[in-house]
Design an enzyme around this catalytic site. Structure first.
Site, PDB file in Angstrom:
ATOM      1  CG  HIS A 100      23.037 -29.978   2.633  1.00  0.00           C
ATOM      2  ND1 HIS A 100      23.179 -29.570   1.320  1.00  0.00           N
ATOM      3  CD2 HIS A 100      24.199 -29.684   3.235  1.00  0.00           C
ATOM      4  CE1 HIS A 100      24.379 -29.061   1.138  1.00  0.00           C
ATOM      5  NE2 HIS A 100      25.029 -29.102   2.289  1.00  0.00           N
ATOM      6  CG  HIS A 102      25.852 -28.932   7.601  1.00  0.00           C
ATOM      7  ND1 HIS A 102      26.786 -29.893   7.261  1.00  0.00           N
ATOM      8  CD2 HIS A 102      25.692 -28.164   6.501  1.00  0.00           C
ATOM      9  CE1 HIS A 102      27.179 -29.694   6.004  1.00  0.00           C
ATOM     10  NE2 HIS A 102      26.535 -28.648   5.522  1.00  0.00           N
TER      11      HIS A 102
HETATM   12  P1  5GP Z   1      27.996 -28.317   2.068  1.00  0.00           P
HETATM   13  O1  5GP Z   1      29.406 -27.832   2.036  1.00  0.00           O
HETATM   14  O2  5GP Z   1      27.408 -28.434   0.686  1.00  0.00           O
HETATM   15  O3  5GP Z   1      27.121 -27.526   3.013  1.00  0.00           O
HETATM   16  O4  5GP Z   1      28.051 -29.757   2.716  1.00  0.00           O
HETATM   17  C1  5GP Z   1      27.963 -30.944   2.003  1.00  0.00           C
HETATM   18  C2  5GP Z   1      28.120 -32.065   3.013  1.00  0.00           C
HETATM   19  O5  5GP Z   1      27.722 -33.255   2.391  1.00  0.00           O
HETATM   20  C3  5GP Z   1      29.556 -32.260   3.499  1.00  0.00           C
HETATM   21  O6  5GP Z   1      29.582 -32.142   4.917  1.00  0.00           O
HETATM   22  C4  5GP Z   1      29.924 -33.651   3.003  1.00  0.00           C
HETATM   23  O7  5GP Z   1      30.710 -34.353   3.943  1.00  0.00           O
HETATM   24  C5  5GP Z   1      28.563 -34.305   2.800  1.00  0.00           C
HETATM   25  N1  5GP Z   1      28.529 -35.281   1.728  1.00  0.00           N
HETATM   26  C6  5GP Z   1      28.999 -35.110   0.450  1.00  0.00           C
HETATM   27  N2  5GP Z   1      28.764 -36.228  -0.278  1.00  0.00           N
HETATM   28  C7  5GP Z   1      28.102 -37.096   0.554  1.00  0.00           C
HETATM   29  C8  5GP Z   1      27.580 -38.418   0.358  1.00  0.00           C
HETATM   30  O8  5GP Z   1      27.658 -39.017  -0.707  1.00  0.00           O
HETATM   31  N3  5GP Z   1      26.968 -39.000   1.424  1.00  0.00           N
HETATM   32  C9  5GP Z   1      26.837 -38.357   2.621  1.00  0.00           C
HETATM   33  N4  5GP Z   1      26.227 -39.027   3.619  1.00  0.00           N
HETATM   34  N5  5GP Z   1      27.320 -37.109   2.840  1.00  0.00           N
HETATM   35  C10 5GP Z   1      27.950 -36.490   1.806  1.00  0.00           C
END
Ligand code: 5GP
Ligand code: ZN
Length: 141
Positions: A100, A102
């Site tokens: 993903h 950001h």
């Molecule tokens: P990472 O740390 O893996 O780069 O970021 C994961 C992101 O996914 C975080 O910013 C968190 O807020 C978001 N996130 C986690 N679970 C969910 C979810 O169920 N729905 C949405 N829309 N975002 C999520």
């Protein structure tokens, strides 16, 4: 689809997501715990853990969506800038193991820093070490 993956479940419509863009290959939706208003995640619909795992055609779709989403997000929340980043792997802080990107809107004086702010110190590499690294990467691309 990975049944245990929260983002695959969003792609499948099994759990709700605030979708802002969708096509055959890519989904973009609002982050559930935003770092700024308009914080958006852009994902390939196929389950791949890291950028390294995404096939070239899906990677093209992913970047092409980012290309559209970044100005749309900035415009929607009147942000003069965005930080666009992938936590690519657990050691880099990736928590959800489905690729993903950001897209985080940035504002003057928002208290956030540049990505350089992630690192406390720099390695201080010699010219010889830089030559080796340059060659090592170049021969793999
Ligand atoms: P990472 O740390 O893996 O780069 O970021 C994961 C992101 O996914 C975080 O910013 C968190 O807020 C978001 N996130 C986690 N679970 C969910 C979810 O169920 N729905 C949405 N829309 N975002 C999520
Ligand atoms: Zn997934």
């Amino acid at each position: 689809m990975d049944e245990d993956c929260i983002f695959c479940q969003i792609v499948a419509g099994e759990i709700p997501g605030r979708t802002v863009y969708e096509d055959d290959d890519v989904l973009a939706f609002l982050d559930a715990n935003p770092l700024a208003e308009g914080h958006t995640l852009v994902i390939p619909k196929e389950h791949h853990e890291r950028l390294n795992d995404v096939p070239a055609d899906k990677a093209e779709s992913l970047y092409s969506t980012l290309h559209e989403i970044v100005p749309a997000v900035e415009d929607a929340v009147d942000a003069p800038a965005t930080t666009v980043a992938f936590n690519n792997g657990e050691a880099a802080g990736q928590e959800v193991p489905h690729v993903h990107g950001h897209v985080v809107p940035r504002f003057e004086g928002d208290g956030g820093g540049p990505i350089h702010g992630i690192f406390g110190s720099r390695p201080g590499l010699s010219d010889e070490e830089l030559d080796e690294i340059e060659a090592a990467i170049d021969e793999r691309v």
